[in-house]
Design a protein around this motif. Structure first.
Motif, PDB file in Angstrom:
ATOM      1  N   THR A  37       0.753  -1.301   0.015  1.00 14.27           N
ATOM      2  CA  THR A  37       0.045  -0.104   0.074  1.00 14.27           C
ATOM      3  C   THR A  37       0.833   1.346  -0.049  1.00 14.27           C
ATOM      4  OG1 THR A  37      -0.067   0.106   2.397  1.00 14.27           O
ATOM      5  CG2 THR A  37      -1.837  -1.232   1.215  1.00 14.27           C
ATOM      6  N   GLU A  38       2.169   1.223   0.555  1.00 17.02           N
ATOM      7  CA  GLU A  38       2.777   2.498   0.526  1.00 17.02           C
ATOM      8  C   GLU A  38       3.951   2.598  -0.576  1.00 17.02           C
ATOM      9  OE1 GLU A  38       2.664   5.027   2.440  1.00 17.02           O
ATOM     10  OE2 GLU A  38       0.764   4.157   3.538  1.00 17.02           O
ATOM     11  N   ASP A  39       4.187   3.725  -1.084  1.00 19.91           N
ATOM     12  CA  ASP A  39       5.129   3.970  -1.935  1.00 19.91           C
ATOM     13  C   ASP A  39       6.572   4.771  -1.526  1.00 19.91           C
ATOM     14  OD1 ASP A  39       3.720   2.444  -3.855  1.00 19.91           O
ATOM     15  OD2 ASP A  39       2.605   4.370  -4.713  1.00 19.91           O
ATOM     16  N   GLN A  40       6.480   5.054  -0.371  1.00 19.80           N
ATOM     17  CA  GLN A  40       7.644   5.740   0.022  1.00 19.80           C
ATOM     18  C   GLN A  40       7.786   5.638   1.620  1.00 19.80           C
ATOM     19  OE1 GLN A  40       7.625  10.188   0.409  1.00 19.80           O
ATOM     20  NE2 GLN A  40       9.121   9.959  -1.427  1.00 19.80           N
ATOM     21  N   ARG A  41       9.010   5.614   2.029  1.00 19.30           N
ATOM     22  CA  ARG A  41       9.555   5.547   3.179  1.00 19.30           C
ATOM     23  C   ARG A  41      10.644   6.503   3.581  1.00 19.30           C
ATOM     24  NH1 ARG A  41       7.835   1.582   7.170  1.00 19.30           N
ATOM     25  NH2 ARG A  41       5.815   2.014   5.983  1.00 19.30           N
ATOM     26  N   LEU A  42      10.670   6.957   4.399  1.00 17.25           N
ATOM     27  CA  LEU A  42      11.958   7.980   4.931  1.00 17.25           C
ATOM     28  C   LEU A  42      12.342   7.576   6.260  1.00 17.25           C
ATOM     29  CD1 LEU A  42      13.091  10.475   3.659  1.00 17.25           C
ATOM     30  CD2 LEU A  42      11.772  11.811   5.027  1.00 17.25           C
ATOM     31  N   PHE A  43      13.745   7.431   6.462  1.00 14.51           N
ATOM     32  CA  PHE A  43      14.500   7.272   7.515  1.00 14.51           C
ATOM     33  C   PHE A  43      15.476   8.064   7.984  1.00 14.51           C
ATOM     34  CE2 PHE A  43      13.142   3.058   5.830  1.00 14.51           C
ATOM     35  CZ  PHE A  43      12.548   2.133   6.695  1.00 14.51           C
ATOM     36  N   HIS A  44      15.624   8.276   9.173  1.00 13.31           N
ATOM     37  CA  HIS A  44      16.593   9.093   9.808  1.00 13.31           C
ATOM     38  C   HIS A  44      17.695   8.164  10.468  1.00 13.31           C
ATOM     39  CE1 HIS A  44      15.258  13.248   8.893  1.00 13.31           C
ATOM     40  NE2 HIS A  44      13.926  12.482   9.228  1.00 13.31           N
ATOM     41  N   LEU A  45      19.081   8.282  10.058  1.00 18.24           N
ATOM     42  CA  LEU A  45      20.177   7.772  10.751  1.00 18.24           C
ATOM     43  C   LEU A  45      20.698   8.731  11.558  1.00 18.24           C
ATOM     44  CD1 LEU A  45      21.650   5.873   7.515  1.00 18.24           C
ATOM     45  CD2 LEU A  45      20.009   4.908   9.215  1.00 18.24           C
ATOM     46  N   LYS A  46      21.722   8.251  12.532  1.00 20.39           N
ATOM     47  CA  LYS A  46      22.273   8.848  13.475  1.00 20.39           C
ATOM     48  C   LYS A  46      23.065   9.863  12.843  1.00 20.39           C
ATOM     49  CE  LYS A  46      22.900   5.343  17.026  1.00 20.39           C
ATOM     50  NZ  LYS A  46      23.828   4.491  17.660  1.00 20.39           N
ATOM     51  N   GLY A  47      22.868  10.969  13.435  1.00 18.93           N
ATOM     52  CA  GLY A  47      23.558  12.313  12.675  1.00 18.93           C
ATOM     53  C   GLY A  47      22.541  12.833  11.817  1.00 18.93           C
ATOM     54  N   GLU A  48      23.033  13.476  10.819  1.00 16.98           N
ATOM     55  CA  GLU A  48      22.231  14.260   9.943  1.00 16.98           C
ATOM     56  C   GLU A  48      21.630  13.508   8.515  1.00 16.98           C
ATOM     57  OE1 GLU A  48      20.750  17.242  10.546  1.00 16.98           O
ATOM     58  OE2 GLU A  48      21.888  17.060  12.543  1.00 16.98           O
ATOM     59  N   GLN A  49      21.821  12.168   8.793  1.00 14.93           N
ATOM     60  CA  GLN A  49      21.657  11.421   7.384  1.00 14.93           C
ATOM     61  C   GLN A  49      20.288  11.152   7.422  1.00 14.93           C
ATOM     62  OE1 GLN A  49      24.153  10.929   5.159  1.00 14.93           O
ATOM     63  NE2 GLN A  49      25.288  12.145   6.649  1.00 14.93           N
ATOM     64  N   CYS A  50      19.861  10.919   6.010  1.00 13.21           N
ATOM     65  CA  CYS A  50      18.422  10.704   5.899  1.00 13.21           C
ATOM     66  C   CYS A  50      18.498   9.889   4.612  1.00 13.21           C
ATOM     67  CB  CYS A  50      17.654  12.113   5.380  1.00 13.21           C
ATOM     68  SG  CYS A  50      16.005  11.814   5.507  1.00 13.21           S
ATOM     69  N   ILE A  51      17.445   8.829   4.571  1.00 12.08           N
ATOM     70  CA  ILE A  51      17.582   7.539   3.507  1.00 12.08           C
ATOM     71  C   ILE A  51      16.123   7.855   3.278  1.00 12.08           C
ATOM     72  CG2 ILE A  51      18.011   5.439   2.972  1.00 12.08           C
ATOM     73  CD1 ILE A  51      20.436   6.860   3.631  1.00 12.08           C
ATOM     74  N   GLN A  52      15.871   7.833   1.776  1.00  3.76           N
ATOM     75  CA  GLN A  52      14.248   7.642   1.219  1.00  3.76           C
ATOM     76  C   GLN A  52      14.457   6.329   0.341  1.00  3.76           C
ATOM     77  OE1 GLN A  52      12.836  11.360  -0.233  1.00  3.76           O
ATOM     78  NE2 GLN A  52      11.539  10.317  -1.710  1.00  3.76           N
ATOM     79  N   LEU A  53      13.467   5.598   0.609  1.00  2.83           N
ATOM     80  CA  LEU A  53      13.085   4.418  -0.031  1.00  2.83           C
ATOM     81  C   LEU A  53      12.005   4.817  -0.943  1.00  2.83           C
ATOM     82  CD1 LEU A  53      13.630   1.673   2.366  1.00  2.83           C
ATOM     83  CD2 LEU A  53      15.143   2.181   0.548  1.00  2.83           C
ATOM     84  N   ASP A  54      11.698   4.812  -2.271  1.00  2.00           N
ATOM     85  CA  ASP A  54      10.657   5.001  -3.230  1.00  2.00           C
ATOM     86  C   ASP A  54      10.361   3.787  -4.070  1.00  2.00           C
ATOM     87  OD1 ASP A  54       9.874   7.702  -2.560  1.00  2.00           O
ATOM     88  OD2 ASP A  54      11.949   8.216  -3.606  1.00  2.00           O
ATOM     89  N   VAL A  55       8.965   3.163  -3.974  1.00  6.26           N
ATOM     90  CA  VAL A  55       8.779   2.432  -5.096  1.00  6.26           C
ATOM     91  C   VAL A  55       8.664   3.084  -6.266  1.00  6.26           C
ATOM     92  CG1 VAL A  55       6.881   0.708  -5.538  1.00  6.26           C
ATOM     93  CG2 VAL A  55       7.681   0.981  -3.179  1.00  6.26           C
ATOM     94  N   THR A  56       9.064   2.481  -7.517  1.00  2.68           N
ATOM     95  CA  THR A  56       9.078   3.033  -8.702  1.00  2.68           C
ATOM     96  C   THR A  56       8.371   2.366  -9.599  1.00  2.68           C
ATOM     97  OG1 THR A  56      11.354   2.414  -9.244  1.00  2.68           O
ATOM     98  CG2 THR A  56      11.123   4.535  -8.368  1.00  2.68           C
ATOM     99  N   GLU A  57       8.460   1.089  -9.681  1.00  2.00           N
ATOM    100  CA  GLU A  57       7.606  -0.009 -10.417  1.00  2.00           C
ATOM    101  C   GLU A  57       6.968  -1.071  -9.532  1.00  2.00           C
ATOM    102  OE1 GLU A  57      10.448  -0.018 -14.458  1.00  2.00           O
ATOM    103  OE2 GLU A  57      10.859  -1.423 -12.749  1.00  2.00           O
ATOM    104  N   ARG A  58       5.805  -1.350 -10.052  1.00  2.00           N
ATOM    105  CA  ARG A  58       5.031  -2.643  -9.098  1.00  2.00           C
ATOM    106  C   ARG A  58       4.604  -3.409 -10.115  1.00  2.00           C
ATOM    107  NH1 ARG A  58       3.327  -1.899  -4.017  1.00  2.00           N
ATOM    108  NH2 ARG A  58       3.595   0.147  -3.940  1.00  2.00           N
ATOM    109  N   PHE A  59       4.872  -4.618 -10.172  1.00  8.07           N
ATOM    110  CA  PHE A  59       4.264  -5.689 -10.953  1.00  8.07           C
ATOM    111  C   PHE A  59       3.765  -6.679 -10.166  1.00  8.07           C
ATOM    112  CE2 PHE A  59       7.184  -3.252 -13.864  1.00  8.07           C
ATOM    113  CZ  PHE A  59       6.105  -2.866 -14.710  1.00  8.07           C
ATOM    114  N   LYS A  60       3.386  -7.819 -10.663  1.00  8.19           N
ATOM    115  CA  LYS A  60       2.713  -9.045  -9.789  1.00  8.19           C
ATOM    116  C   LYS A  60       3.780  -9.685  -9.174  1.00  8.19           C
ATOM    117  CE  LYS A  60      -0.122 -13.149 -10.175  1.00  8.19           C
ATOM    118  NZ  LYS A  60      -0.949 -13.858 -11.304  1.00  8.19           N
ATOM    119  N   TYR A  61       5.055 -10.044  -9.858  1.00  5.98           N
ATOM    120  CA  TYR A  61       6.237 -10.724  -9.194  1.00  5.98           C
ATOM    121  C   TYR A  61       7.235  -9.802  -8.888  1.00  5.98           C
ATOM    122  CZ  TYR A  61       3.137 -14.514 -10.511  1.00  5.98           C
ATOM    123  OH  TYR A  61       2.285 -15.471 -10.690  1.00  5.98           O
TER     124      TYR A  61
END
Length: 157
Positions: A37-61
């Motif tokens: 159901t979700e297409d994006q997630r954002l994480f903060h790591l120790k310090g000022e680091q930020c990681i973004q995960l984006d779903v760009t393609e979605r198929f059956k398998y």
């Protein structure tokens, strides 16, 4: 009789590569438990680091995710950008792109035009495995404010 000198030809370690890809899948499922159901997630790591995960393609398998480091570590080191493909039927996830390199081969002759290592893809998948483990260990999830507000309003009803 002539002998060829130099290093022996690189032979991929398929068992290790499969293990890395299986661990990558398991770690991504933990980082993105609501992939359906979700297409994006954002994480903060120790310090000022930020990681973004984006779903760009979605198929059956299969599913393709872009992993982006949103903050710079230093002016001389580029933030990480990686394309990851998840194979749900095999329960594996592999790195299919890194920075500007796309469609990486499993093995390269060395030297080559782009100066990839013979085991470039294996190294990239192992790096992804380490990076995802780091996100799980040190990351904190950004929770959208509307999620918090919805949760509080449910308690008041």
């Amino acid at each position: 009789m002539s002998f060829k000198r130099g290093k022996p030809k690189y032979v991929p370690n398929l068992i290790r590569q499969a293990a890395d890809c299986e661990m990558n899948y398991a770690r991504l499922i933990r980082l993105l438990p609501d992939l359906d159901t979700e297409d994006q997630r954002l994480f903060h790591l120790k310090g000022e680091q930020c990681i973004q995960l984006d779903v760009t393609e979605r198929f059956k398998y299969t599913l393709t995710i872009e992993l982006k480091q949103l903050s710079e570590i230093s002016p001389w080191l580029s933030p990480i950008q990686m394309r990851i493909r998840l194979y749900h039927d095999a329960r594996m996830a592999e790195a299919v792109g890194y920075q500007d390199a796309h469609r990486l081969q499993g093995c390269y002759e060395y030297p080559n035009a782009k100066m990839f290592h013979p085991d470039e893809k294996a190294q990239l998948n192992h790096f992804l495995s380490d990076w995802l483990a780091h996100c799980l260990k040190h990351g904190t999830l950004d929770v959208p404010m509307d999620f918090l507000l919805d949760d509080e309003s449910d308690e008041n009803d």
